[in-house]
Enzyme design. Sequence first.
Site, PDB file in Angstrom:
ATOM      1  N   HIS A 120       0.880  -1.327  -0.124  1.00 19.42           N
ATOM      2  CA  HIS A 120      -0.047  -0.089   0.028  1.00 19.42           C
ATOM      3  C   HIS A 120       0.999   1.181  -0.003  1.00 19.42           C
ATOM      4  O   HIS A 120       2.051   1.323   0.514  1.00 19.42           O
ATOM      5  CB  HIS A 120      -0.759  -0.066   1.414  1.00 19.42           C
ATOM      6  CG  HIS A 120      -1.964   0.929   1.524  1.00 19.42           C
ATOM      7  ND1 HIS A 120      -1.756   2.005   1.753  1.00 19.42           N
ATOM      8  CD2 HIS A 120      -3.269   0.844   1.071  1.00 19.42           C
ATOM      9  CE1 HIS A 120      -2.896   3.019   1.913  1.00 19.42           C
ATOM     10  NE2 HIS A 120      -3.693   2.070   1.454  1.00 19.42           N
ATOM     11  N   ASP A 197       3.371  -4.767   7.824  1.00 21.44           N
ATOM     12  CA  ASP A 197       2.008  -3.961   7.748  1.00 21.44           C
ATOM     13  C   ASP A 197       0.986  -4.988   7.828  1.00 21.44           C
ATOM     14  O   ASP A 197       0.489  -5.774   6.886  1.00 21.44           O
ATOM     15  CB  ASP A 197       1.894  -3.230   6.408  1.00 21.44           C
ATOM     16  CG  ASP A 197       0.724  -2.683   6.254  1.00 21.44           C
ATOM     17  OD1 ASP A 197      -0.432  -2.628   6.892  1.00 21.44           O
ATOM     18  OD2 ASP A 197       0.602  -1.659   5.172  1.00 21.44           O
ATOM     19  N   GLN A 200      -4.200  -5.572   6.707  1.00 16.78           N
ATOM     20  CA  GLN A 200      -5.202  -6.690   6.023  1.00 16.78           C
ATOM     21  C   GLN A 200      -5.199  -7.727   6.612  1.00 16.78           C
ATOM     22  O   GLN A 200      -5.824  -8.822   6.326  1.00 16.78           O
ATOM     23  CB  GLN A 200      -5.066  -6.688   4.762  1.00 16.78           C
ATOM     24  CG  GLN A 200      -5.386  -5.484   3.771  1.00 16.78           C
ATOM     25  CD  GLN A 200      -6.646  -4.908   3.879  1.00 16.78           C
ATOM     26  OE1 GLN A 200      -7.485  -5.771   4.046  1.00 16.78           O
ATOM     27  NE2 GLN A 200      -6.823  -3.647   3.546  1.00 16.78           N
ATOM     28  N   LYS A 223     -10.068  -1.070  10.364  1.00 11.40           N
ATOM     29  CA  LYS A 223     -10.112  -2.504   9.572  1.00 11.40           C
ATOM     30  C   LYS A 223     -10.617  -3.652  10.341  1.00 11.40           C
ATOM     31  O   LYS A 223     -10.523  -4.745   9.702  1.00 11.40           O
ATOM     32  CB  LYS A 223      -8.993  -2.618   8.782  1.00 11.40           C
ATOM     33  CG  LYS A 223      -8.840  -1.437   7.836  1.00 11.40           C
ATOM     34  CD  LYS A 223      -7.527  -1.430   6.752  1.00 11.40           C
ATOM     35  CE  LYS A 223      -7.212  -0.397   5.995  1.00 11.40           C
ATOM     36  NZ  LYS A 223      -8.053  -0.159   4.724  1.00 11.40           N
ATOM     37  N   CYS A 361      -4.712   2.209  -3.902  1.00 14.59           N
ATOM     38  CA  CYS A 361      -3.608   2.942  -3.148  1.00 14.59           C
ATOM     39  C   CYS A 361      -2.288   1.713  -3.220  1.00 14.59           C
ATOM     40  O   CYS A 361      -1.573   1.661  -2.504  1.00 14.59           O
ATOM     41  CB  CYS A 361      -3.489   3.217  -1.617  1.00 14.59           C
ATOM     42  SG  CYS A 361      -4.978   4.349  -1.425  1.00 14.59           S
TER      43      CYS A 361
HETATM   44  N1  PMP Z   1      -1.649  -0.988   4.620  1.00 15.94           N
HETATM   45  C1  PMP Z   1      -2.531  -1.535   4.211  1.00 15.94           C
HETATM   46  C2  PMP Z   1      -2.203  -2.913   3.707  1.00 15.94           C
HETATM   47  C3  PMP Z   1      -3.947  -1.065   4.012  1.00 15.94           C
HETATM   48  O1  PMP Z   1      -5.075  -1.886   3.380  1.00 15.94           O
HETATM   49  C4  PMP Z   1      -4.354   0.116   4.283  1.00 15.94           C
HETATM   50  C5  PMP Z   1      -5.648   0.863   4.366  1.00 15.94           C
HETATM   51  N2  PMP Z   1      -6.285   0.423   2.830  1.00 15.94           N
HETATM   52  C6  PMP Z   1      -3.182   0.996   5.103  1.00 15.94           C
HETATM   53  C7  PMP Z   1      -1.984   0.448   5.260  1.00 15.94           C
HETATM   54  C8  PMP Z   1      -3.450   2.166   5.304  1.00 15.94           C
HETATM   55  O2  PMP Z   1      -4.488   2.229   6.644  1.00 15.94           O
HETATM   56  P1  PMP Z   1      -4.883   3.836   7.274  1.00 15.94           P
HETATM   57  O3  PMP Z   1      -5.442   4.351   5.961  1.00 15.94           O
HETATM   58  O4  PMP Z   1      -6.203   3.305   8.006  1.00 15.94           O
HETATM   59  O5  PMP Z   1      -4.062   4.381   8.058  1.00 15.94           O
END
Ligand code: PMP
Length: 403
Positions: A120, A197, A200, A223, A361
Amino acid sequence: MSLNPHALRAEFPMFEHYPELVYLDNAATTQKPRCVLDAERHFYETANANVHRSAHRLSGLATEAFEGARETVARFLNASSADEIVFTRGATEAINLVANSWGSQNLKPGDEILVSGYEHHANIVPWQLIAAQTGAIVREIPVLPDGTLDRTAFLSLLQPQVRMVAITHASNAIGTHLPVLELAAAAHVAGARVLIDGAQAVAHESVDVQALGADFYVFSGHKVYGPTGVGVLYGKAELLADMPPWQGGGDMIERVSFAGTTYAPPPARFEAGTPPVAQAVGLAAALNWLCGLDRAALKQHEAHLCALLDAGLRKIAGVRTLATVTERAPLRSLVFDNAHPYDVAQLLDARDIAVRVGKHCAEPLLDALGVSGTLRVSFAAYNTAEDVTHFLEALAAALEDLA
Ligand code: PMP
């Protein structure tokens, strides 16, 4: 114990407001169970005050609730101490914290940061920013055209100048699970630190940061059935202890004077200003709710929904699922021969089916896979087999309309 998704669905007020809603955008954010909403409301009604500061009873209650939430998170990740848990605004802020604080102290010109091609943008851009400031270099661990990680390339990239390996536990765009245990072990042998990270992963997997060998592990509350505005950084105690503050303000100091300021030990050192107290309380309620489920049954349930989806998709012409590996988060990323994902999603929305479309993203990953955008279906505990059936019927109809 098995999981009854219909009973779980009844715990989510969103579905009382929208009984027809087929919510398949859980990788973007999950809905919130009543107990999470109640926990936040209860906090505001009975314990609201600023934490760590005032002498009065309510401040003590608020501090207790906030620090209790930290303990809950520590247990959830199997951290060795609650002091290894830093509350942030989300996964994004947690990665920025590490990149800025750890990075400013540990990176010098020529050092390398390996970032997987699945990431991401939240696990790419902070590293690019700190690399620009320190003279370090960001290198991509490539993804093969079949959507698996190029392990050979990883091992050859893992040279002594590599200081950090930043990898996702599971891809938000295509679901692929990375072999984080194996990658972390190899990175450690090479003398690098590892940030995982988990945005997910945590809603679907039991995570043990010590067993994974993570130096840093991050996730977002929203999430994992919790509130927005709160996230978590886990950092090994000895690493956090050596890291400088990255934001200044109240609560992160030991002593302030114009002659010089000294800083509090972690985690306070990294929590400048009033923290997201009610949100942390809500997050703890969410984690307790999740851990109250049979997590093996939950995993099985989500895998079952994916299997139903895969079987149904095979009967619809002109649909392709990206990356058909078995170890995956419960999500599927679809592309269509004769339709744009956005047009399909709009027709699905007209039937109360919520999905996500776009690049998720994760532009480098989509570039590597040669697609410009996908339609993503992602499951949570409250999704049912009927949700999958509705989606498949609506998708077939949409593709026919758009042909
Ligand atoms: N890493 C991953 C794998 C994500 O899916 C996301 C959110 N789509 C993020 C980071 C960022 O999370 P947040 O916008 O809640 O900070």
